[in-house]
Scaffold this motif. Structure first.
Motif, PDB file in Angstrom:
ATOM      1  N   GLN A 203      25.699 -44.767  23.596  1.00 23.59           N
ATOM      2  CA  GLN A 203      25.448 -45.506  22.358  1.00 23.59           C
ATOM      3  C   GLN A 203      24.092 -45.923  22.297  1.00 23.59           C
ATOM      4  O   GLN A 203      23.368 -45.928  23.313  1.00 23.59           O
ATOM      5  CB  GLN A 203      26.242 -46.655  22.255  1.00 23.59           C
ATOM      6  CG  GLN A 203      27.632 -46.619  22.169  1.00 23.59           C
ATOM      7  CD  GLN A 203      28.662 -47.589  21.560  1.00 23.59           C
ATOM      8  OE1 GLN A 203      27.729 -48.655  21.311  1.00 23.59           O
ATOM      9  NE2 GLN A 203      29.774 -47.759  21.721  1.00 23.59           N
ATOM     10  N   GLU A 204      23.360 -45.777  21.027  1.00 21.01           N
ATOM     11  CA  GLU A 204      22.174 -46.533  20.851  1.00 21.01           C
ATOM     12  C   GLU A 204      22.203 -47.699  20.443  1.00 21.01           C
ATOM     13  O   GLU A 204      22.876 -48.096  19.339  1.00 21.01           O
ATOM     14  CB  GLU A 204      21.635 -45.518  19.694  1.00 21.01           C
ATOM     15  CG  GLU A 204      21.046 -44.202  20.191  1.00 21.01           C
ATOM     16  CD  GLU A 204      20.092 -43.383  19.389  1.00 21.01           C
ATOM     17  OE1 GLU A 204      20.001 -43.857  18.234  1.00 21.01           O
ATOM     18  OE2 GLU A 204      19.718 -42.289  19.421  1.00 21.01           O
ATOM     19  N   ARG A 214      19.249 -45.859  24.596  1.00 21.17           N
ATOM     20  CA  ARG A 214      20.317 -44.941  24.611  1.00 21.17           C
ATOM     21  C   ARG A 214      20.976 -45.459  25.986  1.00 21.17           C
ATOM     22  O   ARG A 214      20.400 -44.940  27.146  1.00 21.17           O
ATOM     23  CB  ARG A 214      19.722 -43.598  24.559  1.00 21.17           C
ATOM     24  CG  ARG A 214      19.218 -43.266  23.574  1.00 21.17           C
ATOM     25  CD  ARG A 214      18.672 -41.901  23.133  1.00 21.17           C
ATOM     26  NE  ARG A 214      19.905 -40.997  22.808  1.00 21.17           N
ATOM     27  CZ  ARG A 214      20.316 -40.014  24.075  1.00 21.17           C
ATOM     28  NH1 ARG A 214      19.710 -40.139  25.221  1.00 21.17           N
ATOM     29  NH2 ARG A 214      21.176 -39.311  23.817  1.00 21.17           N
TER      30      ARG A 214
END
Length: 370
Positions: A203-204, A214
């Motif tokens: 996920q960012e 990230r």
């Protein structure tokens, strides 16, 4: 005025402290090796104010507050990249000293940054406590990897892939670099040991400073943060361990940027440091002191990189001189320093460009001309 008080003042104070520590390391060791110091400056460019001590050293603050320097007898410039031939042969000049003495003087700058950080962190650990987060699950995200693996609130994670985990921070370090990789968690639940396999999801995330990361996440939150005060005798060793983890994390991040597995948008320059200084200063004195120690560690580490213009580059050249029995030729040194200057300037421009994008300055300018 409020903007200056909020960001510029904390930035100047924190940066000046870190730069002073670094340059004082050079100064202190140089003086003890019989080197005469012509000037000690916080900042570059024209002098704002200063004083000359009994030894003839000019202590001053200069106009551009983005660094500092110690100019020793025999240096032709503040960066020690060339020699003043007229002064080099004089008693007390830096070029007249042995290779070992010159290496000691150069190494002292980064060394003092690390020593400063050890002292500061030790005091923080003793008086304010060392932040410690038990590896206990607080909340479980319903649609996250942890929920799919069967993790429950209050589960205590004791090991990952058979390796002991003693804090939530350690768990985060493992998970963030393991996106898509199955991890076998050993849990303590109701007095019994339970195992669960979880696959972190990439996920960012955007942190409080606007940096995009990230990373791998499993969808759990921590149960709470504790501050454990350290024994004064143990605090320095714990500080060294904390610094080791910071350095290791920084080198790992740089390596990931080089191979392309991590974005370079995290690189920040003076504008980002100013923003972070202002925001952290608002959190209180202890976070500001902690940030100063972290900045000191980073300054010491960066200066040890083997790049001409930096302390690490000077150390490499002195090491070559020690092996060859004579220094590199003037032409070779000139080429090396030009390459180093180009590398440093390129990095500064790139980092500043990141800052301008991060602070939406580029977007603002585009809006004015479109």
């Amino acid at each position: 005025m409020s903007l200056i008080a909020q960001y510029l003042v904390p930035f100047l104070i924190i940066l000046s402290v870190v730069v002073f520590v670094h340059e004082y390391g050079h100064y202190w060791v140089a003086r003890r090796n019989g080197v005469r110091i012509e000037s000690f400056s916080i900042g570059f460019g024209p002098e704002i104010f200063g004083r000359t001590d009994k030894a003839g050293t000019r202590w001053k603050f200069s106009l551009i507050p983005l660094g500092g320097y110690v100019k020793m007898l025999g240096d032709a410039d503040a960066s020690s990249t060339s020699i003043d031939r007229a002064k080099a042969a004089q008693e007390g000049s830096f070029p007249s000293k042995s290779v070992a003495q010159r290496m000691a003087v150069v190494f002292a700058g980064p060394a003092f940054n690390f020593l400063f950080a050890i002292v500061v962190l030790s005091f923080l650990f003793v008086f304010s406590g060392r932040p410690f987060t038990p590896a206990v699950v607080g909340e479980v995200q319903q649609d996250g990897p942890a929920a799919a693996a069967g993790l429950l609130p209050n589960d205590r994670i004791t090991a990952v892939d058979g390796k002991a985990v003693d804090s939530f921070e350690r768990l985060q370090d493992i998970v963030r670099d393991a996106a898509g990789v199955p991890l076998v968690l050993t849990l303590e639940r109701g007095g019994q040991a339970v195992q669960a396999t979880v696959v972190p999801k990439l996920q960012e995330l955007t942190d409080r400073f606007g940096n995009v990361h990230r990373i791998g996440l499993i969808g759990v939150s921590r149960a709470g943060v504790e501050f454990v005060r350290s024994n004064p005798l143990a605090a320095p060793f714990q500080a060294v361990g904390e610094i080791g983890r910071m350095v290791g994390g920084t080198l790992q991040a740089i390596g990931q940027m080089i191979v392309g597995s991590r974005g370079t948008d995290e690189l920040g320059g003076p504008l980002r440091i100013a923003q972070m200084s202002g925001q952290i200063a608002q959190d209180g004195l202890v976070p500001a002191i902690w940030f100063t120690a972290v900045l000191s560690i980073n300054l010491g580490l960066i200066n040890l990189f083997p790049v001409p213009m930096l302390d690490g580059g000077h150390l490499v050249m002195y090491a070559i001189e020690a092996v060859r029995g004579r220094p590199l030729g003037e032409r070779s040194q000139e080429i090396a320093f030009r390459i180093g200057l180009a590398m440093v300037l390129t990095l500064m421009v790139f980092a500043t460009w990141n800052d301008l994008i991060h602070l939406r300055v580029v977007e603002f300018v585009k809006g004015l001309v479109s």
